[in-house]
Design a protein around this motif. Structure first.
Motif, PDB file in Angstrom:
ATOM      1  N   VAL A   1       0.809  -1.218   0.000  1.00  0.00           N
ATOM      2  CA  VAL A   1       0.000   0.000   0.000  1.00  0.00           C
ATOM      3  C   VAL A   1       0.843   1.269   0.000  1.00  0.00           C
ATOM      4  CG1 VAL A   1      -1.906  -1.142   1.175  1.00  0.00           C
ATOM      5  CG2 VAL A   1      -0.119  -0.018   2.535  1.00  0.00           C
ATOM      6  N   ARG A   2       2.168   1.139  -0.035  1.00  0.00           N
ATOM      7  CA  ARG A   2       3.005   2.336  -0.031  1.00  0.00           C
ATOM      8  C   ARG A   2       2.742   3.176  -1.279  1.00  0.00           C
ATOM      9  NH1 ARG A   2       8.600  -0.677   1.596  1.00  0.00           N
ATOM     10  NH2 ARG A   2       7.570  -2.293   0.331  1.00  0.00           N
ATOM     11  N   PRO A   3       2.870   4.489  -1.179  1.00  0.00           N
ATOM     12  CA  PRO A   3       2.600   5.360  -2.334  1.00  0.00           C
ATOM     13  C   PRO A   3       3.570   5.156  -3.485  1.00  0.00           C
ATOM     14  CG  PRO A   3       3.491   6.635  -0.503  1.00  0.00           C
ATOM     15  CD  PRO A   3       3.183   5.279   0.038  1.00  0.00           C
ATOM     16  N   GLN A   4       4.784   4.706  -3.198  1.00  0.00           N
ATOM     17  CA  GLN A   4       5.776   4.417  -4.234  1.00  0.00           C
ATOM     18  C   GLN A   4       6.347   3.019  -3.967  1.00  0.00           C
ATOM     19  OE1 GLN A   4       6.986   6.949  -6.827  1.00  0.00           O
ATOM     20  NE2 GLN A   4       4.882   7.415  -6.232  1.00  0.00           N
ATOM     21  N   VAL A   5       6.349   2.202  -5.016  1.00  0.00           N
ATOM     22  CA  VAL A   5       6.854   0.822  -4.881  1.00  0.00           C
ATOM     23  C   VAL A   5       7.907   0.610  -5.956  1.00  0.00           C
ATOM     24  CG1 VAL A   5       6.268  -1.625  -4.826  1.00  0.00           C
ATOM     25  CG2 VAL A   5       4.580   0.071  -4.079  1.00  0.00           C
ATOM     26  N   ARG A   6       9.113   0.209  -5.512  1.00  0.00           N
ATOM     27  CA  ARG A   6      10.220   0.006  -6.454  1.00  0.00           C
ATOM     28  C   ARG A   6      10.282  -1.458  -6.878  1.00  0.00           C
ATOM     29  NH1 ARG A   6      12.715   2.626  -2.281  1.00  0.00           N
ATOM     30  NH2 ARG A   6      14.083   0.813  -1.898  1.00  0.00           N
ATOM     31  N   VAL A   7      10.266  -1.673  -8.198  1.00  0.00           N
ATOM     32  CA  VAL A   7      10.264  -3.031  -8.748  1.00  0.00           C
ATOM     33  C   VAL A   7      11.380  -3.141  -9.780  1.00  0.00           C
ATOM     34  CG1 VAL A   7       8.923  -4.823  -9.925  1.00  0.00           C
ATOM     35  CG2 VAL A   7       7.769  -3.192  -8.415  1.00  0.00           C
ATOM     36  N   GLY A   8      12.118  -4.242  -9.740  1.00  0.00           N
ATOM     37  CA  GLY A   8      13.184  -4.472 -10.700  1.00  0.00           C
ATOM     38  C   GLY A   8      13.134  -5.876 -11.274  1.00  0.00           C
ATOM     39  N   THR A   9      13.972  -6.143 -12.260  1.00  0.00           N
ATOM     40  CA  THR A   9      14.049  -7.468 -12.876  1.00  0.00           C
ATOM     41  C   THR A   9      15.449  -7.655 -13.442  1.00  0.00           C
ATOM     42  OG1 THR A   9      12.992  -8.991 -14.432  1.00  0.00           O
ATOM     43  CG2 THR A   9      13.234  -6.695 -15.137  1.00  0.00           C
ATOM     44  N   ASP A  10      15.660  -8.758 -14.151  1.00  0.00           N
ATOM     45  CA  ASP A  10      16.946  -8.981 -14.813  1.00  0.00           C
ATOM     46  C   ASP A  10      17.214  -7.860 -15.812  1.00  0.00           C
ATOM     47  OD1 ASP A  10      17.645 -11.669 -13.759  1.00  0.00           O
ATOM     48  OD2 ASP A  10      15.765 -12.214 -14.720  1.00  0.00           O
ATOM     49  N   ALA A  11      18.483  -7.565 -16.012  1.00  0.00           N
ATOM     50  CA  ALA A  11      18.845  -6.471 -16.917  1.00  0.00           C
ATOM     51  C   ALA A  11      18.305  -6.702 -18.324  1.00  0.00           C
ATOM     52  CB  ALA A  11      20.366  -6.316 -16.947  1.00  0.00           C
ATOM     53  N   ARG A  12      18.288  -7.939 -18.803  1.00  0.00           N
ATOM     54  CA  ARG A  12      17.868  -8.223 -20.179  1.00  0.00           C
ATOM     55  C   ARG A  12      16.357  -8.228 -20.348  1.00  0.00           C
ATOM     56  NH1 ARG A  12      20.976 -13.348 -22.537  1.00  0.00           N
ATOM     57  NH2 ARG A  12      20.034 -12.516 -24.442  1.00  0.00           N
ATOM     58  N   THR A  13      15.608  -8.261 -19.252  1.00  0.00           N
ATOM     59  CA  THR A  13      14.153  -8.355 -19.374  1.00  0.00           C
ATOM     60  C   THR A  13      13.441  -7.117 -18.832  1.00  0.00           C
ATOM     61  OG1 THR A  13      14.092  -9.582 -17.273  1.00  0.00           O
ATOM     62  CG2 THR A  13      14.136 -10.878 -19.293  1.00  0.00           C
ATOM     63  N   GLY A  14      14.154  -5.993 -18.815  1.00  0.00           N
ATOM     64  CA  GLY A  14      13.544  -4.769 -18.318  1.00  0.00           C
ATOM     65  C   GLY A  14      12.303  -4.352 -19.079  1.00  0.00           C
ATOM     66  N   LEU A  15      12.252  -4.676 -20.380  1.00  0.00           N
ATOM     67  CA  LEU A  15      11.081  -4.300 -21.171  1.00  0.00           C
ATOM     68  C   LEU A  15       9.806  -4.959 -20.669  1.00  0.00           C
ATOM     69  CD1 LEU A  15      12.170  -4.165 -24.935  1.00  0.00           C
ATOM     70  CD2 LEU A  15      11.170  -2.336 -23.570  1.00  0.00           C
ATOM     71  N   VAL A  16       9.936  -6.121 -20.026  1.00  0.00           N
ATOM     72  CA  VAL A  16       8.748  -6.793 -19.489  1.00  0.00           C
ATOM     73  C   VAL A  16       8.023  -5.881 -18.510  1.00  0.00           C
ATOM     74  CG1 VAL A  16       7.976  -8.684 -18.016  1.00  0.00           C
ATOM     75  CG2 VAL A  16       9.592  -9.128 -19.854  1.00  0.00           C
ATOM     76  N   LEU A  17       8.796  -5.240 -17.628  1.00  0.00           N
ATOM     77  CA  LEU A  17       8.182  -4.341 -16.647  1.00  0.00           C
ATOM     78  C   LEU A  17       7.660  -3.076 -17.307  1.00  0.00           C
ATOM     79  CD1 LEU A  17      10.592  -4.586 -13.579  1.00  0.00           C
ATOM     80  CD2 LEU A  17       8.623  -6.004 -14.178  1.00  0.00           C
ATOM     81  N   HIS A  18       8.489  -2.471 -18.138  1.00  0.00           N
ATOM     82  CA  HIS A  18       8.078  -1.215 -18.768  1.00  0.00           C
ATOM     83  C   HIS A  18       6.818  -1.405 -19.610  1.00  0.00           C
ATOM     84  CE1 HIS A  18       8.219   2.612 -20.827  1.00  0.00           C
ATOM     85  NE2 HIS A  18       8.173   1.953 -21.987  1.00  0.00           N
ATOM     86  N   ASN A  19       6.826  -2.409 -20.490  1.00  0.00           N
ATOM     87  CA  ASN A  19       5.680  -2.606 -21.380  1.00  0.00           C
ATOM     88  C   ASN A  19       4.409  -2.901 -20.600  1.00  0.00           C
ATOM     89  OD1 ASN A  19       7.394  -2.223 -23.494  1.00  0.00           O
ATOM     90  ND2 ASN A  19       7.324  -4.315 -24.271  1.00  0.00           N
ATOM     91  N   ASN A  20       4.479  -3.826 -19.648  1.00  0.00           N
ATOM     92  CA  ASN A  20       3.264  -4.211 -18.937  1.00  0.00           C
ATOM     93  C   ASN A  20       2.781  -3.137 -17.975  1.00  0.00           C
ATOM     94  OD1 ASN A  20       2.372  -7.118 -19.608  1.00  0.00           O
ATOM     95  ND2 ASN A  20       4.603  -7.269 -19.500  1.00  0.00           N
ATOM     96  N   SER A  21       3.676  -2.239 -17.557  1.00  0.00           N
ATOM     97  CA  SER A  21       3.218  -1.119 -16.725  1.00  0.00           C
ATOM     98  C   SER A  21       2.288  -0.200 -17.512  1.00  0.00           C
ATOM     99  CB  SER A  21       4.418  -0.332 -16.199  1.00  0.00           C
ATOM    100  OG  SER A  21       5.067   0.395 -17.243  1.00  0.00           O
ATOM    101  N   LEU A  22       2.415  -0.194 -18.838  1.00  0.00           N
ATOM    102  CA  LEU A  22       1.569   0.672 -19.658  1.00  0.00           C
ATOM    103  C   LEU A  22       0.104   0.242 -19.639  1.00  0.00           C
ATOM    104  CD1 LEU A  22       3.918   1.072 -22.762  1.00  0.00           C
ATOM    105  CD2 LEU A  22       3.617   2.648 -20.836  1.00  0.00           C
ATOM    106  N   LEU A  23      -0.156  -1.019 -19.265  1.00  0.00           N
ATOM    107  CA  LEU A  23      -1.536  -1.493 -19.200  1.00  0.00           C
ATOM    108  C   LEU A  23      -2.180  -1.263 -17.837  1.00  0.00           C
ATOM    109  CD1 LEU A  23      -1.410  -4.845 -21.214  1.00  0.00           C
ATOM    110  CD2 LEU A  23      -2.445  -2.691 -21.888  1.00  0.00           C
ATOM    111  N   LEU A  24      -1.416  -0.740 -16.890  1.00  0.00           N
ATOM    112  CA  LEU A  24      -1.985  -0.435 -15.574  1.00  0.00           C
ATOM    113  C   LEU A  24      -2.805   0.851 -15.655  1.00  0.00           C
ATOM    114  CD1 LEU A  24       1.185  -1.056 -13.362  1.00  0.00           C
ATOM    115  CD2 LEU A  24      -0.736  -2.621 -13.732  1.00  0.00           C
ATOM    116  N   PRO A  25      -3.841   0.981 -14.837  1.00  0.00           N
ATOM    117  CA  PRO A  25      -4.542   2.267 -14.753  1.00  0.00           C
ATOM    118  C   PRO A  25      -3.569   3.371 -14.366  1.00  0.00           C
ATOM    119  CG  PRO A  25      -5.768   0.535 -13.634  1.00  0.00           C
ATOM    120  CD  PRO A  25      -4.439  -0.052 -13.975  1.00  0.00           C
TER     121      PRO A  25
END
Length: 540
Positions: free
Chosen positions: A462-486
């Motif tokens: 529930v924190r106002p800011q949440v830091r999420v990371g992944t493997d260096a080669r799969t960063g696009l997975v997070l970026h792309n799928n974040s675009l589908l969030l409200p």
């Protein structure tokens, strides 16, 4: 004279077919918002935007420069994806503008819906194609159902702008080719040229349609000599019209049509990245794949009963061609079966012999799958005839009835799995346990599970800011799928490096092994039929 049963079935055709495709459209409307964003989706859209800017500068430069985002759009010379046509991407951009989609979530969900309905149009053309070949609309409808009930293709029909759209355009082109071969007129030629040009503008592999058209027009001229002069007059119109459609629909070709097209075509034999794939438990370079890569992926991701019927249908076609080849080719059905065999086996053998670069399973060959199903329908036809016409209790009747029973049970089982695995039908494997598939082959190579992973993190923290990371080669997975969030959820998300993150998310691409304890405690995972496709670790 047709029997009363045939007349009743004929009267039912329109309402049954309308109900079938209406229900498919409804399914698309209900499900299009459930899928994640794959690796290339943003790049595909950017390719379309760059091409649209280029076309606007050529056609209306003053208007183009007044566009607020004009300066932020790269020029064509900076485009890394000029080898991909944009005949599908450009209309999607215009559709976005027409409906007022501005936020990323609205844009990409709209594109998923449009992609599915494009696939649905291809399914309808496949229905018409199968009905044309077998002269039974029920068999054509069964073929359309089998195409939809192919789990991986169904899922990718919402987000695979390249391969599934190419499948839809290719099957449409083969349908227009059959109409042209049956009745060569200038209207049929122009329709077929438009379909061929559009397919080439999606993937340059569409040039195969030129070979199929010229080759099978030659067969028609050999076996229907009265039409020889008409074909000879129409084929130049076909070639010229196709070239015109290809150039008009692909702005990158405008300045140098031949040179740029050859450059795009050759790029597929000089793949830019030395990417690795998981195949039979090993990480292999895409430039050094064994010859059996594509056939194996086809078999392990296609329902077994479809493969069995394909084998029966192919054996039937080969048997008819072997026994009396000339008599077989004199029949329209024989020449059509030869066309379907060339459509399926030609590209597959070319990939094997030429050792073409492939990755992400056999998706680059999805366009041959309708031919696979047409040969499988030939097997269904053989089974039906054996069951209906053989003597009571004979081996042909038992064999035919057994195949039809397997088809009914197999398709019902496949449909059940598709419902159970939603929205991860792209993880379907046939004949493999979850542990075997997880160990031997790639899992969620599209990275779609990243969406549900991000949604879970934001729902449980529930924190106002949440830091999420992944493997260096799969960063696009997070970026792309974040675009589908409200937007509100997207604003809470901070994408960062793995060592700075509060949560580490992985889809196991390029790292199929378990992660060590130093990554933190696994607090969430997604499994599909026993295959772990996503893990979320809370960082220490």
């Amino acid at each position: 004279m047709p029997s009363s049963l045939s007349l009743q079935l004929l009267r039912l055709r329109r309402p049954v077919v309308g109900l079938f495709f209406g229900l498919l459209g409804l399914v698309g409307l209900l499900l299009y918002g459930d899928y994640g964003l794959p690796w290339d989706e943003q790049l595909d859209r950017l390719n379309g935007i760059i091409s649209l800017k280029y076309a606007a500068l050529k056609l209306a430069p003053a208007l183009a420069r007044r566009e607020p985002s004009f300066a932020d759009i790269p020029d064509m010379r900076d485009n890394q994806d000029t080898d991909h046509g944009v005949i599908f991407q450009l209309p999607l951009l215009l559709l976005e503008r027409a409906v007022g989609a501005e936020d990323a979530r609205q844009v990409y969900l709209l594109r998923h819906l449009a992609t599915f309905f494009t696939f649905l149009g291809g399914v309808y053309c496949f229905f018409r194609l199968a009905t044309h070949r077998f002269r039974r609309w029920l068999l054509g409808l069964l073929g359309a159902a089998l195409l939809v009930l192919t789990p991986r293709l169904f899922a990718e029909a919402f987000y695979n702008y390249k391969d599934l759209v190419f499948l839809a355009f290719f099957v449409t082109s083969v349908y227009t080719l059959l109409r042209l071969l049956r009745r060569p007129t200038w209207r049929a030629v122009l329709w077929h040229a438009a379909a061929t040009g559009a397919a080439i503008d999606v993937r340059t592999m569409g040039v195969l349609l030129l070979g199929l058209t010229l080759g099978f027009a030659g067969l028609e001229m050999a076996y229907r000599p009265t039409l020889r002069r008409r074909f000879m007059n129409l084929l130049p119109l076909y070639l010229g019209s196709t070239a015109l459609v290809v150039v008009l629909g692909w702005p990158y070709l405008w300045e140098n049509p031949v040179g740029h097209f050859l450059e795009a075509f050759q790029s597929f034999s000089r793949y830019r990245s030395d990417m690795t794939v998981q195949y039979w438990g090993r990480q292999l370079s895409v430039r050094q794949l064994p010859w059996h890569y594509a056939p194996v992926w086809l078999l392990i991701t296609t329902p077994p009963v479809y493969c069995l019927l394909f084998g029966v249908g192919t054996a039937t076609v080969l048997g008819a061609a072997w026994r009396r080849p000339r008599a077989w080719l004199r029949t329209r059905s024989g020449r059509q079966d030869l066309l379907f065999a060339a459509w399926f086996f030609g590209p597959l053998l070319a990939v094997v012999v030429l050792q073409s670069v492939m990755y992400d399973g056999w998706r680059h060959l999805y366009f041959i799958y309708p031919a696979f199903l047409l040969l499988a329908l030939r097997g269904v036809q053989v089974a039906w005839r054996g069951w209906r016409t053989a003597g009571p209790g004979g081996w042909r009747q038992r064999l035919g009835g057994g195949l039809l029973l397997l088809l009914a049970v197999g398709t019902a089982h496949t449909a059940g799995r598709m419902v159970r695995e939603h929205p991860y039908q792209n993880l379907y494997f046939s004949g493999l346990s979850g542990q075997q598939a997880e160990r031997l082959f790639e899992r969620d190579y599209w990275g779609l599970a990243g969406r549900q992973g991000l949604e879970w993190i934001l729902a449980h923290d529930v924190r106002p800011q949440v830091r999420v990371g992944t493997d260096a080669r799969t960063g696009l997975v997070l970026h792309n799928n974040s675009l589908l969030l409200p937007p509100a959820a997207r604003n809470r998300l901070v994408l960062t490096s793995a060592d700075q993150a509060q949560y580490f998310l992985t889809v196991y691409r390029w790292h199929p092994q378990p992660y060590p304890a130093s990554y933190g405690r696994e607090v969430h995972c997604i499994r599909v039929e026993g295959i772990k496709i996503l893990s979320v670790f809370q960082r220490p």
